[in-house]
Scaffold this active site. Sequence first.
Site, PDB file in Angstrom:
ATOM      1  N   GLU A  73      43.474  19.117  52.063  1.00  0.00           N
ATOM      2  CA  GLU A  73      42.938  18.194  52.493  1.00  0.00           C
ATOM      3  C   GLU A  73      41.472  18.368  51.600  1.00  0.00           C
ATOM      4  O   GLU A  73      40.336  17.296  51.446  1.00  0.00           O
ATOM      5  CB  GLU A  73      42.267  17.836  53.947  1.00  0.00           C
ATOM      6  CG  GLU A  73      43.370  17.265  54.682  1.00  0.00           C
ATOM      7  CD  GLU A  73      43.278  17.393  56.241  1.00  0.00           C
ATOM      8  OE1 GLU A  73      43.621  16.763  56.944  1.00  0.00           O
ATOM      9  OE2 GLU A  73      42.308  18.144  56.694  1.00  0.00           O
ATOM     10  N   ASP A 106      50.538   8.236  59.402  1.00  0.00           N
ATOM     11  CA  ASP A 106      51.672   7.915  60.258  1.00  0.00           C
ATOM     12  C   ASP A 106      50.890   7.213  61.320  1.00  0.00           C
ATOM     13  O   ASP A 106      49.904   6.437  61.319  1.00  0.00           O
ATOM     14  CB  ASP A 106      52.019   9.398  60.856  1.00  0.00           C
ATOM     15  CG  ASP A 106      51.018   9.838  61.836  1.00  0.00           C
ATOM     16  OD1 ASP A 106      50.683   9.344  62.913  1.00  0.00           O
ATOM     17  OD2 ASP A 106      50.555  11.167  61.390  1.00  0.00           O
TER      18      ASP A 106
END
Length: 247
Positions: free
Chosen positions: A28, A215
């Site tokens: 990230e 997701d």
Amino acid sequence: MKVPGAASDNRNSERRIMIGIIGAMPEEVSGLAAQMEQAKETKIAGMLFYSGLLEGKEVTVVQSGVGKVNAGICAYILADHFRADAVINTGIAGSLKNEIDIGDIVISTDTVQHDVDVTVWGYEPGQVPGTGGAAFTADEELVNLAETVCRDCNPEIRTWRGRIVSGDQFISDTEVKDRLVKTFGAYCAEMEGAAVAQACCLSRTPFVILRAICDKADGSAVADNIHFTDEVLKRNDRLIRGMLQRL
């Protein structure tokens, strides 16, 4: 976003603004850290903080580790030790709304800790006692900037602004997902943003939470998370660099 010490041509002016950037996992923040110039490394509480220049702006980039405790500690270190004038929390999340697709980006209007429950004593769901309310509100100017920049630099996806909920659990159950939507009206769920927000509110530091959707927070969440994380995070990196260019 009112930040002290804005850059100026006056040699006697205060310091330039510094932006703290937090991600929970290496992927990230690794792309941003790799592009920094004049980076200096500092280790505090087991976390490596990289301070230097990115897009010509002073930044400190750090991987906090997963979960609310790590994220809250990290955000407060950025505010207290590094004197961050604003904090951007980047990362991934699971969509809680059918219309928010994998690859889209959600920008926080506010955040709530969905796993806090002291309602038996009359508090709101998600409210930490003593905080005055369940939600921590993001800086409006940072939210507006992020939305504008995201539409410019990621035109292939949809940009959303709304509530992000955080808890120390990975959401992959449809019943839990439905409860989070019903209780909090949330757009996406993850594990750090609300803790970053609480720490920033305590230190009076402007913040915004950016979440790339990887997701659907349902039975397919584990497989999708593994498959899509690297791809969607590239969009977050473009967004942050675009924001820095305009700050």
